[in-house]
Design a protein around this motif. Structure first.
Motif, PDB file in Angstrom:
ATOM      1  N   ALA A   1       5.015  -7.316 -19.744  1.00  0.00           N
ATOM      2  CA  ALA A   1       6.042  -6.283 -19.892  1.00  0.00           C
ATOM      3  C   ALA A   1       5.745  -5.390 -21.089  1.00  0.00           C
ATOM      4  O   ALA A   1       5.409  -5.873 -22.170  1.00  0.00           O
ATOM      5  CB  ALA A   1       7.411  -6.930 -20.054  1.00  0.00           C
TER       6      ALA A   1
ATOM      7  N   TYR B   1       7.726  -2.380 -23.104  1.00  0.00           N
ATOM      8  CA  TYR B   1       9.073  -1.824 -23.190  1.00  0.00           C
ATOM      9  C   TYR B   1       9.056  -0.436 -23.809  1.00  0.00           C
ATOM     10  O   TYR B   1       8.331  -0.163 -24.756  1.00  0.00           O
ATOM     11  CB  TYR B   1       9.978  -2.765 -23.987  1.00  0.00           C
TER      12      TYR B   1
ATOM     13  N   TYR C   1      13.668  -0.773 -22.032  1.00  0.00           N
ATOM     14  CA  TYR C   1      13.502  -1.248 -20.658  1.00  0.00           C
ATOM     15  C   TYR C   1      12.020  -1.419 -20.362  1.00  0.00           C
ATOM     16  O   TYR C   1      11.162  -0.811 -21.002  1.00  0.00           O
ATOM     17  CB  TYR C   1      14.162  -0.295 -19.654  1.00  0.00           C
ATOM     18  N   ASN C   2      11.738  -2.248 -19.381  1.00  0.00           N
ATOM     19  CA  ASN C   2      10.372  -2.512 -18.947  1.00  0.00           C
ATOM     20  C   ASN C   2       9.849  -1.274 -18.224  1.00  0.00           C
ATOM     21  O   ASN C   2      10.476  -0.797 -17.281  1.00  0.00           O
ATOM     22  CB  ASN C   2      10.357  -3.736 -18.025  1.00  0.00           C
TER      23      ASN C   2
ATOM     24  N   ASP D   1      13.720  -9.198 -18.947  1.00  0.00           N
ATOM     25  CA  ASP D   1      13.963  -7.769 -19.174  1.00  0.00           C
ATOM     26  C   ASP D   1      15.435  -7.506 -19.475  1.00  0.00           C
ATOM     27  O   ASP D   1      15.757  -6.678 -20.333  1.00  0.00           O
ATOM     28  CB  ASP D   1      13.540  -6.950 -17.951  1.00  0.00           C
TER      29      ASP D   1
END
Length: 187
Positions: free
Chosen positions: A40, A42, A55-56, A176
């Protein structure tokens, strides 16, 4: 002649015993996909709303108006729904609605784990819910400053809610949601 027949029968019996002494044939177990998701990354989401969050970047954020957003994960066949409400002397109603939304899944859920979230410095108070079993939503949360802002988030998969099948994706997106909740900043 009887000796020959007896010898032949003995030989056939020994052959049958050696040929038939194999391991039992067992069916193979069902195979499952080995799913690996990208690490991930971000990004900060900043709009003209009362809050910002991380957010991812695997997800696509869609504006639904009134500071409500969807984060779509097309590769995972899932969407995170973010619903914002201003607090106008109605915090009890907002909390009750958020809890009601989570506990509507109790029919299909095996368990619901509540994890309180408190960040006095950031004025963030809320609850993170993990829903186990064949429920439609495996993770939900709400976070508020208790005086002006209230945000609810939940994840839904666009597939039959088979817990074993969506579990890897649910864990991935659950992380997430935690990052989103913890990185949230009120303006």
């Amino acid at each position: 002649m009887i000796k020959n027949n007896l010898s032949l029968l003995s030989f056939l019996a020994i052959c049958l015993c050696t040929v038939s002494c194999k391991d039992d044939i067992l069916p193979k177990p069902k195979g499952y996909l080995s799913l690996e998701y990208p690490e991930a990354k971000y990004e900060k989401f900043i709009k003209a709303c009362a809050y910002d969050f991380d957010y991812n970047s695997l997800g696509r954020v869609t504006d639904k108006g009134s500071c409500n957003y969807h984060i779509e994960y097309p590769n995972l066949n899932a969407t995170v729904y973010l619903n914002y409400r201003p607090v106008n002397n109605n915090i009890e109603t907002l909390l009750r609605d958020a809890q009601k939304l989570t506990y509507e899944h109790v029919i299909k859920a095996d368990n619901i784990i509540e994890q309180p979230y408190v960040n006095d410095k950031g004025k963030k108070y809320g609850m993170f819910y993990e829903v186990g079993g064949n429920a439609a939503s495996q993770s939900q949360f709400y976070v508020t400053d208790s005086t002006r802002n209230f945000l609810m988030g939940s994840i839904y998969f666009y597939a039959k809610p088979n817990f074993d099948s969506v579990l890897p994706a649910a864990h991935y997106i659950k992380n997430d949601l935690r990052i989103l909740m913890e990185s949230l900043e009120w303006k």
